[in-house]
Design an enzyme around this catalytic site. Structure first.
Site, PDB file in Angstrom:
ATOM      1  N   THR A 103      54.811  50.308  82.028  1.00 28.38           N
ATOM      2  CA  THR A 103      56.073  50.116  80.981  1.00 28.38           C
ATOM      3  C   THR A 103      56.274  51.572  80.972  1.00 28.38           C
ATOM      4  OG1 THR A 103      55.214  47.828  80.825  1.00 28.38           O
ATOM      5  CG2 THR A 103      56.653  49.210  79.084  1.00 28.38           C
ATOM      6  N   SER A 142      63.368  43.823  83.467  1.00 28.45           N
ATOM      7  CA  SER A 142      61.466  44.162  82.903  1.00 28.45           C
ATOM      8  C   SER A 142      60.472  44.933  84.153  1.00 28.45           C
ATOM      9  CB  SER A 142      60.838  42.657  83.212  1.00 28.45           C
ATOM     10  OG  SER A 142      60.014  42.719  82.421  1.00 28.45           O
ATOM     11  N   THR A 143      60.238  45.814  83.049  1.00 28.56           N
ATOM     12  CA  THR A 143      59.124  46.755  83.943  1.00 28.56           C
ATOM     13  C   THR A 143      58.839  45.578  85.001  1.00 28.56           C
ATOM     14  OG1 THR A 143      58.235  47.503  81.826  1.00 28.56           O
ATOM     15  CG2 THR A 143      57.047  48.083  83.660  1.00 28.56           C
ATOM     16  N   ASN A 144      58.516  44.301  84.798  1.00 26.27           N
ATOM     17  CA  ASN A 144      57.739  43.936  85.570  1.00 26.27           C
ATOM     18  C   ASN A 144      58.457  43.063  86.729  1.00 26.27           C
ATOM     19  OD1 ASN A 144      55.880  43.517  83.359  1.00 26.27           O
ATOM     20  ND2 ASN A 144      56.552  41.194  82.693  1.00 26.27           N
ATOM     21  N   THR A 190      31.682  59.228 127.227  1.00 25.99           N
ATOM     22  CA  THR A 190      31.610  58.684 126.658  1.00 25.99           C
ATOM     23  C   THR A 190      30.055  59.201 125.921  1.00 25.99           C
ATOM     24  OG1 THR A 190      30.335  57.133 128.817  1.00 25.99           O
ATOM     25  CG2 THR A 190      32.450  57.002 127.973  1.00 25.99           C
ATOM     26  N   HIS A 191      29.789  58.071 124.273  1.00 24.44           N
ATOM     27  CA  HIS A 191      28.229  58.474 124.313  1.00 24.44           C
ATOM     28  C   HIS A 191      28.251  60.414 123.879  1.00 24.44           C
ATOM     29  CE1 HIS A 191      27.116  54.367 124.990  1.00 24.44           C
ATOM     30  NE2 HIS A 191      28.003  54.478 125.732  1.00 24.44           N
ATOM     31  N   SER A 321      37.073  82.640 108.349  1.00 28.90           N
ATOM     32  CA  SER A 321      35.677  83.369 107.832  1.00 28.90           C
ATOM     33  C   SER A 321      36.575  84.253 107.243  1.00 28.90           C
ATOM     34  CB  SER A 321      34.670  83.477 109.306  1.00 28.90           C
ATOM     35  OG  SER A 321      33.524  83.649 108.122  1.00 28.90           O
ATOM     36  N   SER A 322      35.686  84.248 105.550  1.00 26.88           N
ATOM     37  CA  SER A 322      35.817  85.476 105.247  1.00 26.88           C
ATOM     38  C   SER A 322      34.390  86.430 105.304  1.00 26.88           C
ATOM     39  CB  SER A 322      35.222  84.329 103.503  1.00 26.88           C
ATOM     40  OG  SER A 322      33.956  84.037 103.645  1.00 26.88           O
ATOM     41  N   LYS A 327      36.697  85.192 113.822  1.00 28.78           N
ATOM     42  CA  LYS A 327      37.057  84.060 113.957  1.00 28.78           C
ATOM     43  C   LYS A 327      37.689  82.753 113.680  1.00 28.78           C
ATOM     44  CE  LYS A 327      32.827  80.451 112.527  1.00 28.78           C
ATOM     45  NZ  LYS A 327      33.388  79.306 112.056  1.00 28.78           N
ATOM     46  N   GLU A 334      41.094  70.308 111.067  1.00 22.71           N
ATOM     47  CA  GLU A 334      39.599  69.820 109.780  1.00 22.71           C
ATOM     48  C   GLU A 334      40.603  69.314 108.459  1.00 22.71           C
ATOM     49  OE1 GLU A 334      37.012  73.283 110.774  1.00 22.71           O
ATOM     50  OE2 GLU A 334      38.839  73.681 109.167  1.00 22.71           O
TER      51      GLU A 334
HETATM   52  N1  LIG Z   1      54.999  45.022  80.908  1.00 23.79           N
HETATM   53  C1  LIG Z   1      55.347  43.844  79.939  1.00 23.79           C
HETATM   54  C2  LIG Z   1      57.208  44.607  80.293  1.00 23.79           C
HETATM   55  C3  LIG Z   1      57.891  45.408  80.143  1.00 23.79           C
HETATM   56  O1  LIG Z   1      57.629  45.841  79.987  1.00 23.79           O
HETATM   57  O2  LIG Z   1      59.651  44.877  80.383  1.00 23.79           O
HETATM   58  C4  LIG Z   1      55.248  42.941  79.337  1.00 23.79           C
HETATM   59  O3  LIG Z   1      54.400  42.207  80.406  1.00 23.79           O
HETATM   60  O4  LIG Z   1      54.285  42.643  77.988  1.00 23.79           O
END
Ligand SMILES: N[C@@H](CC(=O)O)C(=O)O
Length: 469
Positions: A103, A142-144, A190-191, A321-322, A327, A334
């Site tokens: 959010t 919504s964030t969701n 191998t091995h 190498s330092s 080398k 790596e």
């Molecule tokens: N994540 C928020 C919703 C949002 O930020 O829109 C909540 O479910 O409370």
């Protein structure tokens, strides 16, 4: 607003705060900056891009559907375009480790866009009565539903911009080395013990093939990222959205990005499950695991120069190498291994996060977003650097390869079908004990004739891969 001072006053549901006049983020971002002084790691540019494309698509569609005034949607679209083109990138400031679900980062995006849109309309930052981060920029969202969509888009952008082109480049570099080294016979191991002979070219061809298999796996996994739950709003029900919004917004995003995106058949499922991210991260991890093997092989084959294999020479890119002069270390290989280990760690954290959803939401998304996109990008950058600074410049040590192939005790394997495994084992044992060649012992014991040996102990033939019939 206070134009005569260096700050403006912004208000949210918790009260008023002074916000520096020169910043484009607002009060909710300010609170998040103070709440999360955790890593100092800011959102990845690709993730910001993903959020901006979503905000552009939502502004277009909400404007077209008259959900927000057209002048405001036009101003928001202009703001997203400017930021996508590189402006105001330093205004996205919330730590990667932050409010569940993301959010804080999401409000950071909404606030910056609202404030820039205000300026576009000739107004001043902070006048949220005209353009509001929640009511206009975030209309019907919504964030969701935005953040799981942003992770999908961010993943696709990272794959197409970084990892897929890097894999293409690596595969073609390995294939050209495979052709260049096709006539060089070396000892198989191998091995970590002497084994039957192989061609140096085939070693590189095998690596190219391994990477192309991973390329396919990634391509298949990335299909999951194309299915978007945008339009689900807070709980996957689509509350506060226009009935046409969901379909149109995905179509618009698809046009903007030129990805074949589609609306999720079940919005709640798209919001609750992190399965798509686990799948892609798994494919990335899988690639990283084989890349560790390849980078370790490069180091082994290059080991020396006097006391190791030195079958190949990796291009020296810096003094190693330092303290030890002259080398040169296999630094690109790596570095590759270290990045791969980091990717595996990120994947593990994604797995933990993915199972931590509760009821309608999985709030661990900020961690998933960062780990997934960062993994794809660092692995892509690594493969690209490994290709240009190492693989493309590898040279073979023909004499060393041939000497090992000729000296390998496992050449005796070719005698199995002529003199039997037990006799061949006795020849190998005697050769190791006495230092006599396999050939000499076989002849001395009358096991085969010289002519027979000449055809059977032919390195070229022994190391050729049998064709598939
Ligand atoms: N994540 C928020 C919703 C949002 O930020 O829109 C909540 O479910 O409370």
């Amino acid at each position: 607003m206070n134009n005569k001072t260096d700050f403006r006053i912004e208000r949210d549901s918790m009260g008023d705060r002074q916000i520096a006049n020169n910043v484009y983020y607002g009060i909710q971002t300010q609170r998040a900056i103070e709440n999360f002084p955790i890593s100092g790691i800011k959102p990845l540019p690709t993730y910001i891009d993903a959020c901006l494309y979503i905000k552009k698509a939502t502004a277009i569609v909400n404007g077209e559907l008259d959900c927000i005034p057209t002048d405001i949607s036009t101003a928001i679209i202009q703001a997203t375009d400017e930021i996508l083109a590189g402006k105001l990138r330093d205004q996205f400031v919330v730590d990667v480790y932050q409010a569940g679900a993301g959010t804080s980062h999401h409000m950071n995006i909404n606030e910056v866009l609202a404030n820039r849109a205000l300026e576009v309309l000739g107004d001043q930052k902070g006048n949220y009565k005209l353009v509001n981060p929640n009511d206009h920029v975030n209309y019907g969202q919504s964030t969701n539903d935005v953040i799981p969509t942003a992770i999908r888009i961010g993943g696709l952008l990272a794959l197409s911009r970084t990892l897929q082109p890097a894999l293409e480049q690596a595969i073609s570099a390995l294939e050209s080395k495979a052709t260049e080294f096709q006539d060089i016979v070396k000892s198989g191991r191998t091995h970590l013990q002497d084994a039957v002979p192989v061609r140096l070219g085939d070693t590189f061809a095998a690596w190219a093939h391994i990477l192309s298999e991973h390329q396919n796996r990634l391509y298949i996994a990335s299909g999951d990222l194309m299915v978007l739950g945008l339009g689900g709003s807070a709980a996957g029900t689509g509350m506060n959205t226009h009935p046409e919004y969901r379909k149109r917004v995905v179509e618009t995003l698809s046009q903007l990005l030129e990805f074949p995106l589609e609306p999720a058949p079940h919005l709640m499922a798209a919001m609750q499950s992190m399965g798509a991210f686990v799948n892609v991260s798994g494919a990335v991890r899988n690639l990283a695991q084989d890349l560790v093997k390849i980078s370790h092989d490069l180091r082994l084959m290059d080991s020396g120069p006097k006391t190791g294999f030195k079958e190949i020479q990796l291009p020296p890119v810096q003094p190693g190498s330092s303290i030890m002069p002259g080398k040169y270390n296999p630094v690109m290989a790596e570095m590759t291994s270290m990045v791969c280990f980091q990717v595996m760690g990120y994947d593990q954290a994604i797995a933990f996060s993915a199972q931590a959803g509760q009821l309608e939401l999985n709030v661990m998304m900020p961690l998933i977003a960062y780990n997934l996109i960062h993994s794809i990008e660092i692995l892509g950058n690594t493969i690209s650097a490994l290709t240009t600074s190492c693989i493309q410049g590898i040279t073979p040590n023909r004499e060393r390869c041939l000497a090992y192939a000729e000296g390998s005790l496992s050449l005796v394997t070719a005698l199995n079908i002529h003199i039997g495994y037990l006799n061949a084992a006795a020849v190998a044992k005697e050769s190791l004990e006495t230092g006599k060649s396999l050939r000499q012992i076989v002849l001395e014991n009358g096991l085969m004739t010289e002519a027979e040996l000449a055809t059977v102990l032919d390195l070229e033939q022994m190391s050729a891969i049998l064709p598939l019939k």
